[in-house]
Design an enzyme around this catalytic site. Structure first.
Site: not given
Length: 325
Positions: A48, A52, A102, A116, A173, A195, A228, A257
């Site tokens: 989760g 995490n 998950f 999920f 989400q 990301n 990176g 996470d």
């Protein structure tokens, strides 16, 4: 700092496929794809997003407050987190649903296919931040990470209303949100975490350019995989931080996470953005080198040594005083 981490709390079911997903996909047949992958193993782990991140912060000496919704089956998981320094007093326990699940399969290229099940997580929309702030005597930062979408929007709105500094971290989400939801989540955030793909999707849904995005949030942090991380803000130029050196990649689950945990832990120590991203990158690498998202240990001397190897002695010396012996 008094940090509340909101988001999913789940059990991870992790499997490995000894091949490449890309070799099994036929480009002109994707509209009727029907595949089953014979996997080599199945490992059950604690996971989760919020759990995490909170675990990672606790590994670095913080005592974060975990906020999320779980089922009655959370008892053993709660004990694990509390033993490792996470405050679980404000976790909501559902009377009817199980803790979220998950289910993820990883191939030899470290590509993943996952599902999920929300379960009790849907009740997170009933959680209010104010009682937590009252219990702690205030909140310095709230991480609004992947969760029930209504809960995420509610948490951001409450942060704006009560003046809590917050981090918008929509993650997976984004797929469930429209443009109005995205704006409701990120508007006024001190930090936006995505990301590079999520950043593009977010901007497409919200109709925002890079400049307009920074009119909505103070600092944008974008992770770029093997390239990176990039940090941009209203009052400074772009900062690029390369990834930390790895020993051997094992499982990418939870790497993002780990980055968030290290990044905000370092900021709580009073370090700058570049140094925070370096700490986040090394913690992410520790996650990458283990199976499971909470199966690593931060050992001060080794952590400092690896930080120096990746980013130089000055980075190591800046971080050393903040780590537990």
């Amino acid at each position: 700092m008094k940090i509340a981490v909101t988001g999913s709390i789940a059990t991870d079911h992790l499997m490995s496929f000894p091949g490449r997903f890309a070799d099994q996909l036929i480009a002109d047949q994707l509209h009727k794809v029907s595949l089953s992958f014979l996997v080599d193993d199945l490992v059950l782990r604690r996971g989760g997003v919020a759990a995490n991140i909170a675990f990672g912060m606790a590994q670095l000496g913080l005592r974060p407050v975990l906020l999320g919704a779980v089922g009655a089956d959370f008892a053993d998981y709660r004990s694990w987190l509390e033993r490792h320094g996470v405050d679980c007093q404000s976790v909501h326990v559902s009377e009817v649903a199980h803790t979220a699940r998950f289910v993820c399969t990883t191939d030899t290229d470290m590509c993943q296919i996952a599902s999920f099940y929300a379960g009790a997580m849907s009740e997170a929309r009933n959680i209010e931040l104010s009682p937590v702030a009252q219990r702690l005597g205030g909140l310095d930062l709230v991480l609004v990470s992947a969760n029930d979408p209504e809960a995420m929007i509610r948490h951001s709105a409450e942060c704006r209303e009560r003046g809590y500094a917050f981090v918008a971290d929509p993650s997976q989400q984004l797929a469930r949100m429209d443009g109005a939801d995205v704006i409701g989540l990120i508007d006024g955030a001190d930090y936006l975490m995505t990301n590079d793909y999520e950043k593009s999707l977010l901007q497409s849904k919200a109709g925002l350019t890079d400049e307009q995005l920074l009119d909505r949030v103070k600092v944008r942090v974008t992770t770029l995989g093997k390239h990176g991380a990039e940090i941009a803000g209203r009052d400074f130029g772009t900062i690029h931080v390369p990834i930390a050196r790895e020993i051997q990649a094992v499982d990418p689950t939870g790497v993002g996470d780990g980055f968030r945990a290290g990044f905000f832990a370092a900021l709580s120590w009073g370090l700058g953005l570049e140094r925070a991203a370096q700490v986040g990158s090394l913690l992410a690498t520790l996650v990458l080198e283990t199976v499971g998202t909470q199966e690593y240990d931060v050992r001060r001397d080794l952590f400092v040594k690896r930080l120096a190897e990746s980013y130089g002695d000055a980075a190591a010396e800046d971080v050393r005083p903040h780590l537990l012996p």
